[in-house]
Scaffold this motif. Structure first.
Motif, PDB file in Angstrom:
ATOM      1  N   ASP A 170       8.350   0.425 -11.001  1.00  0.00           N
ATOM      2  CA  ASP A 170       8.183   1.435  -9.943  1.00  0.00           C
ATOM      3  C   ASP A 170       6.958   2.312 -10.192  1.00  0.00           C
ATOM      4  O   ASP A 170       6.206   2.635  -9.279  1.00  0.00           O
ATOM      5  CB  ASP A 170       9.424   2.342  -9.862  1.00  0.00           C
ATOM      6  N   ARG A 171       6.785   2.679 -11.454  1.00  0.00           N
ATOM      7  CA  ARG A 171       5.650   3.561 -11.788  1.00  0.00           C
ATOM      8  C   ARG A 171       4.322   2.829 -11.671  1.00  0.00           C
ATOM      9  O   ARG A 171       3.345   3.378 -11.155  1.00  0.00           O
ATOM     10  CB  ARG A 171       5.828   4.137 -13.198  1.00  0.00           C
ATOM     11  N   SER A 189      -5.643   4.329  -3.149  1.00  0.00           N
ATOM     12  CA  SER A 189      -5.799   5.175  -1.972  1.00  0.00           C
ATOM     13  C   SER A 189      -6.834   6.274  -2.239  1.00  0.00           C
ATOM     14  O   SER A 189      -7.710   6.545  -1.410  1.00  0.00           O
ATOM     15  CB  SER A 189      -4.443   5.791  -1.628  1.00  0.00           C
ATOM     16  N   LEU A 190      -6.744   6.868  -3.413  1.00  0.00           N
ATOM     17  CA  LEU A 190      -7.690   7.914  -3.786  1.00  0.00           C
ATOM     18  C   LEU A 190      -9.098   7.334  -3.949  1.00  0.00           C
ATOM     19  O   LEU A 190     -10.098   7.959  -3.559  1.00  0.00           O
ATOM     20  CB  LEU A 190      -7.224   8.569  -5.100  1.00  0.00           C
ATOM     21  N   ALA A 247      -0.992   2.075  -6.209  1.00  0.00           N
ATOM     22  CA  ALA A 247      -1.275   2.291  -4.786  1.00  0.00           C
ATOM     23  C   ALA A 247      -1.911   3.666  -4.582  1.00  0.00           C
ATOM     24  O   ALA A 247      -2.829   3.828  -3.766  1.00  0.00           O
ATOM     25  CB  ALA A 247      -0.005   2.164  -3.970  1.00  0.00           C
ATOM     26  N   ALA A 248      -1.437   4.648  -5.344  1.00  0.00           N
ATOM     27  CA  ALA A 248      -1.993   6.001  -5.212  1.00  0.00           C
ATOM     28  C   ALA A 248      -3.450   6.026  -5.676  1.00  0.00           C
ATOM     29  O   ALA A 248      -4.312   6.622  -5.026  1.00  0.00           O
ATOM     30  CB  ALA A 248      -1.155   6.985  -6.029  1.00  0.00           C
ATOM     31  N   ALA A 303       3.698   2.494  -7.787  1.00  0.00           N
ATOM     32  CA  ALA A 303       3.332   3.717  -7.070  1.00  0.00           C
ATOM     33  C   ALA A 303       1.998   4.271  -7.560  1.00  0.00           C
ATOM     34  O   ALA A 303       1.156   4.703  -6.761  1.00  0.00           O
ATOM     35  CB  ALA A 303       4.438   4.751  -7.232  1.00  0.00           C
ATOM     36  N   MET A 304       1.786   4.229  -8.879  1.00  0.00           N
ATOM     37  CA  MET A 304       0.542   4.767  -9.423  1.00  0.00           C
ATOM     38  C   MET A 304      -0.657   3.935  -8.962  1.00  0.00           C
ATOM     39  O   MET A 304      -1.706   4.490  -8.614  1.00  0.00           O
ATOM     40  CB  MET A 304       0.638   4.783 -10.959  1.00  0.00           C
ATOM     41  N   THR A 353       0.835  -1.213   0.000  1.00  0.00           N
ATOM     42  CA  THR A 353       0.000   0.000   0.000  1.00  0.00           C
ATOM     43  C   THR A 353       0.870   1.264   0.000  1.00  0.00           C
ATOM     44  O   THR A 353       0.380   2.362  -0.237  1.00  0.00           O
ATOM     45  CB  THR A 353      -0.960   0.025   1.212  1.00  0.00           C
ATOM     46  N   ASP A 354       2.174   1.099   0.250  1.00  0.00           N
ATOM     47  CA  ASP A 354       3.113   2.228   0.122  1.00  0.00           C
ATOM     48  C   ASP A 354       3.596   2.419  -1.313  1.00  0.00           C
ATOM     49  O   ASP A 354       4.396   3.314  -1.588  1.00  0.00           O
ATOM     50  CB  ASP A 354       4.340   2.002   1.014  1.00  0.00           C
ATOM     51  N   GLY A 355       3.151   1.558  -2.196  1.00  0.00           N
ATOM     52  CA  GLY A 355       3.476   1.747  -3.618  1.00  0.00           C
ATOM     53  C   GLY A 355       4.702   0.992  -4.104  1.00  0.00           C
ATOM     54  O   GLY A 355       5.183   1.270  -5.203  1.00  0.00           O
ATOM     55  N   LEU A 356       5.200   0.045  -3.302  1.00  0.00           N
ATOM     56  CA  LEU A 356       6.386  -0.703  -3.748  1.00  0.00           C
ATOM     57  C   LEU A 356       5.967  -2.072  -4.290  1.00  0.00           C
ATOM     58  O   LEU A 356       5.145  -2.763  -3.678  1.00  0.00           O
ATOM     59  CB  LEU A 356       7.364  -0.884  -2.580  1.00  0.00           C
ATOM     60  N   ARG A 397     -10.655   6.928  -0.546  1.00  0.00           N
ATOM     61  CA  ARG A 397     -11.136   8.210  -0.012  1.00  0.00           C
ATOM     62  C   ARG A 397     -12.404   8.656  -0.740  1.00  0.00           C
ATOM     63  O   ARG A 397     -13.328   9.174  -0.135  1.00  0.00           O
ATOM     64  CB  ARG A 397     -10.058   9.286  -0.164  1.00  0.00           C
ATOM     65  N   ASP A 454       7.315   0.142 -16.554  1.00  0.00           N
ATOM     66  CA  ASP A 454       8.221   0.467 -15.443  1.00  0.00           C
ATOM     67  C   ASP A 454       7.574  -0.007 -14.137  1.00  0.00           C
ATOM     68  O   ASP A 454       6.509   0.478 -13.740  1.00  0.00           O
ATOM     69  CB  ASP A 454       8.437   1.996 -15.427  1.00  0.00           C
TER      70      ASP A 454
END
Lengths: 187, 120
Positions: free
Chosen positions: B44-45, B55-56, B51-52, B48-49, B28-31, B59, B42
């Protein structure tokens, strides 16, 4: 967050042209000027009270603000204008963000201060035009440096505040935000 | 070891449908924890994208009173991205073709998310 205040000092001086000669001049005239600064502070706050947007920030604490302000002005004629001075001005900028002071207030206040200092310097050294001009340039340099540092701090603190809001609204953790930013760093 | 098991779950998931083009398990930290991604993506992208976005989505579901978030679905003209929680600390992201049969994919992703949650 840690900052390189040496670097910021150099940067601010490169814009304001606060040279060692001008610093020395400020300290030299300080003896004559410092006793008159409380009067400038008084006049400055009287003027702020006539600006409705500014006066709302002064309620109930004007006397303590005046003391702090006079001390800062004395610092303009005391030096040294090194990383400790820069760090102090940076914190002043931070405090302004915390009390939600609009960004234009800093430039506005510095304009008012400069105007009053110009009057004082002309009154004190006007008989020697060249010397008077040198002092005025030195004052402009030190107030310019102070403003630049405060604006840097203001910008950083405002961005940090906006980021906090964004994280709260989006539900993202700071770690996730950092990972997201790192993923989009130039590779 | 656990990472091998996660890759195995992802490979099984990809094997269930030719419409699934990529899949990853992300903290959930994007890793990224494990992935079956084409070389062009990629890691990493994607991590991270995903998980972001989740998260959004979480919310948004809360703010707009839609209850507990089940999934986030993004549709583009080149396909879908489907994100769902795999337990409380991981995100399962799946990328599918534009003409994918979503009903089947939802089902398979739900199963895979359950398996991943158990592994973690």
């Amino acid at each position: 967050m840690s900052h390189d205040f040496d670097k910021l000092t150099h940067y601010a001086k490169s814009f304001s042209e606060l040279t060692p000669e001008r610093e020395a001049l400020l300290i030299k005239v300080g003896e004559q000027i410092k006793p008159k600064l409380a009067g400038i502070t008084e006049d400055f706050y009287q003027h702020l009270l006539t600006i409705p947007q500014a006066s709302t920030f002064l309620g109930g604490r004007i006397e303590s603000l005046k003391k702090t302000h006079t001390l800062w002005m004395e610092g303009l004629f005391s030096g040294p204008f090194d990383k400790t001075y820069t760090e102090h001005m940076y914190k002043v900028g931070d405090v302004h963000v915390k009390v939600n002071l609009p960004v234009e207030f800093m430039a506005g206040a510095m304009t008012l201060i400069n105007q009053r200092l110009i009057g004082l310097i002309v009154e004190t050294y006007g008989h020697d035009k060249e010397y008077c001009a040198q002092v005025l340039v030195a004052i402009n340099a030190v107030t310019g440096m102070s403003l630049l540092v405060m604006q840097q701090s203001y910008q950083a603190a405002s961005l940090a505040e906006e980021l906090e809001k964004f994280l709260k609204i989006s539900g993202m953790s700071r770690v996730l935000f950092t990972n997201l930013a790192n993923a989009y760093k130039d590779k | 070891m656990r990472s091998d098991m996660l890759v195995s779950v992802l490979s099984d998931l990809s094997g269930t449908s030719a419409d699934i083009e990529a899949a990853g398990v992300i903290s959930t930290d994007g890793l990224m924890m494990a992935s079956v991604l084409p070389n062009s993506m990629d890691e990493d992208r994607v991590g991270a994208m995903s998980a972001a976005m989740l998260s959004l989505g979480d919310r948004t579901a809360q703010e707009l009173v839609r209850g507990e978030l089940e999934q986030v679905l993004i549709k583009g003209d080149s396909g879908y991205v489907l994100m769902t929680y795999a337990g409380k600390e991981a995100v399962l992201t799946v990328m599918a073709k534009p003409n994918a049969k979503l009903g089947l994919i939802f089902l398979d992703v739900k199963r895979a998310a359950g398996s991943i949650a158990e592994l973690l």
